[in-house]
Motif scaffolding. Sequence first.
Motif, PDB file in Angstrom:
ATOM      1  N   LEU A   1       6.845   3.812  -5.880  1.00  0.00           N
ATOM      2  CA  LEU A   1       7.030   2.829  -6.071  1.00  0.00           C
ATOM      3  C   LEU A   1       7.605   1.551  -5.426  1.00  0.00           C
ATOM      4  O   LEU A   1       8.580   1.733  -4.673  1.00  0.00           O
TER       5      LEU A   1
ATOM      6  N   SER B   1      11.175  -3.695 -16.181  1.00  0.00           N
ATOM      7  CA  SER B   1      12.233  -3.371 -15.359  1.00  0.00           C
ATOM      8  C   SER B   1      12.210  -3.179 -13.745  1.00  0.00           C
ATOM      9  O   SER B   1      11.233  -4.568 -13.469  1.00  0.00           O
ATOM     10  N   ALA B   2      13.337  -2.994 -12.994  1.00  0.00           N
ATOM     11  CA  ALA B   2      13.424  -3.798 -12.274  1.00  0.00           C
ATOM     12  C   ALA B   2      12.285  -2.861 -11.106  1.00  0.00           C
ATOM     13  O   ALA B   2      11.913  -4.021  -9.979  1.00  0.00           O
ATOM     14  N   PHE B   3      11.397  -1.510 -11.093  1.00  0.00           N
ATOM     15  CA  PHE B   3      10.769  -1.322 -10.599  1.00  0.00           C
ATOM     16  C   PHE B   3       9.769  -0.903 -11.509  1.00  0.00           C
ATOM     17  O   PHE B   3       9.086  -0.044 -12.069  1.00  0.00           O
ATOM     18  N   GLU B   4       8.291  -0.639 -10.220  1.00  0.00           N
ATOM     19  CA  GLU B   4       7.148  -0.458 -10.780  1.00  0.00           C
ATOM     20  C   GLU B   4       6.227   0.276 -10.021  1.00  0.00           C
ATOM     21  O   GLU B   4       6.780   0.605  -8.898  1.00  0.00           O
TER      22      GLU B   4
ATOM     23  N   LEU C   1       9.880  -2.375  -5.936  1.00  0.00           N
ATOM     24  CA  LEU C   1      10.808  -3.592  -6.835  1.00  0.00           C
ATOM     25  C   LEU C   1       9.948  -4.591  -6.767  1.00  0.00           C
ATOM     26  O   LEU C   1       9.341  -4.818  -6.307  1.00  0.00           O
TER      27      LEU C   1
END
Lengths: 499, 499
Positions: free
Chosen positions: B84, B51-54, B86
Amino acid sequence: MAKKQKQFRPKARLPKGLRDLRADDVAARRAMLATIMQVYESYGFDPLETSAFEYADALGKFLPDADRPNEGVFSFQDDDDQWLSLRYDLTAPLARMVAENYETVPKPFRRYQTGQVWRNEKPGPGRFREFTQCDADSVGAPEMAADAELCAMVSDALEAVGIPRGDYVVRVNNRKILDGVLETIGVPAGEEGALQRMTVLRAIDKLDRLGADGVKLLLGDGRKDDSGDFTKGAGLNSDQADTVLAFVGAGDEDRSKVLDTLRGLVGTSETGLAGVAELEEIATLLDATGYGPDRILFDPAVVRGLGYYTGPVFEAELTFDVKDEKGNPIRFGSIGGGGRYDDLVSRFKGTPIPATGVSIGVDRLLAALEALGRNKTKSLTPPVVVLPLDKDRMADYQRMVFDLRNAGIRAEMYLGGAGMRAQLKYADKRGAPVAVIQGSDEFEKGEITLKDLVLGAELSKEIEDNTTWREDQPAQVSVSADGLIQAVKDMLARPHMQA
Amino acid sequence: MAKKQKQFRPKARLPKGLRDLRADDVAARRAMLATIMQVYESYGFDPLETSAFEYADALGKFLPDADRPNEGVFSFQDDDDQWLSLRYDLTAPLARMVAENYETVPKPFRRYQTGQVWRNEKPGPGRFREFTQCDADSVGAPEMAADAELCAMVSDALEAVGIPRGDYVVRVNNRKILDGVLETIGVPAGEEGALQRMTVLRAIDKLDRLGADGVKLLLGDGRKDDSGDFTKGAGLNSDQADTVLAFVGAGDEDRSKVLDTLRGLVGTSETGLAGVAELEEIATLLDATGYGPDRILFDPAVVRGLGYYTGPVFEAELTFDVKDEKGNPIRFGSIGGGGRYDDLVSRFKGTPIPATGVSIGVDRLLAALEALGRNKTKSLTPPVVVLPLDKDRMADYQRMVFDLRNAGIRAEMYLGGAGMRAQLKYADKRGAPVAVIQGSDEFEKGEITLKDLVLGAELSKEIEDNTTWREDQPAQVSVSADGLIQAVKDMLARPHMQA
């Protein structure tokens, strides 16, 4: 790198509503997207890629749930304190892009875009906070032919990815017709009746879930749900509500019949008549190109929740059921849709710019194809795995891998530190068709052992079944070292490898 | 939709450091990425998409600029107040993914990923806040063969996308060797000397920009730059600094010679000798597979800024110059690199997990290919455009478009509201090869006019040049309506269309 601190050990976890896509998922999605994009391109749409985030004010607030206009988006501040938001769809960035480059883009501007969008909503089963859309839009296109071709294109795209005709339908309606019906029964036109019209739209949108009786309550004074929560209604009286329900139920395979019914319902409302005329033009265009009601159906029950649509709206729906593990039917329902939004670009420019577009929900469509077992995608061919049994001869094994690869065979060497057992287990886990083995004995004899892992797996099953071994295709063969490439090719060409 | 408010008109603008990719850019990038991914897959790497963010703590702080560990990332809070971020590269999400799924993934875990990453840094020319990387990593792979194959793979990928051998080089070094050299000259090992070692690394990293003299200042007391800003140095004395510079200058096409020089410099340092042994093993593996110093060069000047590398490091560099519009040479320099990072996954797990990976900077490589004119990608074929001159006959025009498309010809109808002049201008702007025209006169005669827009453009130039018209291939032909498809195919087959 100052002095040592107590080791912080973070937990390895994905935030809720996000996921990792593994190899087979990625391959399936890529293949499906490539097919959809090919259809979009054949219609003359060109690709565009915009950035993942934009100024929050440029994206605007066009999320489906008008009740919570400030929620649903991931936002953060730039170093100059301006608010940025991750895009929640691909239409708002398109509107910004066209408005920003209006003088230089061809008009109409026809683009498609595929990419992730993000919504800060409550995740659930099959409901993620990051998902993929594949959109096509024509901006600066007042012609109904622009809407008609989008309906046809979605139909083409669904069939191209493997949904047979009859298992989907594209439902078409026109917002102006509902506006006309409401005008006829006395809901004020323009801004004055806007809130009431939106409440009616939202009530109709719940037809699937609540049925006609439930919708009638929401069209009237309101409805108390099972939990006791009360939703205020649109305030129509019973006759008015019945007219709206007659409109909603006017869908039929006979397009002329639908148009006649609608013409009756809008009376003398100019807006309503304009809407019927637009729908009629779409009918003519679809008839001329052979898209019948088996693919594209006129259905006034389709309203699409978003406030911004101004004319034709359409929704692509999968109509088959599949059974879940417990045997319960799952219906995938809507997997995309769109419509005409003549005001979205103009909010930057101040002058109206007619536009229409469609969006396919890639994740849902992929899930449906997989549930159907109709995903035509082959997953990635697993690699041939070379097992380096003798650590002193890594260069020899490496050379084998490079030779295989140069011969066009996907290949890799086991790169972990473990022994033969673990190496074979690895090859199995990778789904490798063939393991290439050369221990010191074999090396001295100038030989290499090839293990047919597909046959090996079958044979272990057959042994359990007490059936006989196959003699013609042994699971393990010894070949001369200089015949490696051909021997691997021969093994990969065995009939059971093609399954 | 409450009562009408004063219209807010947002400005249509992209935030700084972001950009839109138009059709040709998208097509070129896609084709280049497809080629790189094919090479990665042939090496046995499988695709993964994260995913784009974590969670910010899961991504950690491994950005190149260790001076500003808290900056450089776009972060926002989830609804449960957790932070969170990116993703700023594709390695940190991989480490999280492997740690989270350690029991179920094959080990080694070999994945590639391509996707956007975001850095909250000051944008500049060619320097964006959103860019694309294409990474491949082997996690759980202690073997030097894992590093050697990455160097070979980058070399293969660069040649596959169109960089000829000789126009690039993959430089290889090993962090342990520098550590050994520093140990030998008296910089303390372990945590105690960590800050000093990092300062030395950063000084060496500036060799290209500052030259040996500038680096020597940074290895010693420090350096004042042209603006008068003073950068504190690593505090080595002149002899120590000279040893480091001897190390940095030890690169040579003769790999044995480099290894000999390095062996001399690390003395009896165990770390240093281990590093030389690793480099020697890589030499053996590269020699065995035929990757000579014309492709992969041993060069101790390569240190890579990131603190997390623990063994081999490599950097892929384009070595040719191109001229900018003013005739000044542009060197593209580094377009990717990587190395061994044995600690990145283990920070989740607590136990060391050896890993190595490489990253190609997709945007820079694409820019380089375009500057070279070596981008092998054909851009998207522009569509044939049908001009709807008679608004009463939209369905007829629509049918022509669908017929063309069904015959495999990319086609669209002009969907704007304007007349013939604007329609032809649109076709030109779209780069359309052919315009299909049927006014009412032609309709009555059962004819259609095809305009060869490519020839038309050439002819206008020729007329200006006072040269003669071509008789054999008129820019405009009249064909019978039922011969439309074949006539368009014939026109598209004209020799000048293939250019």
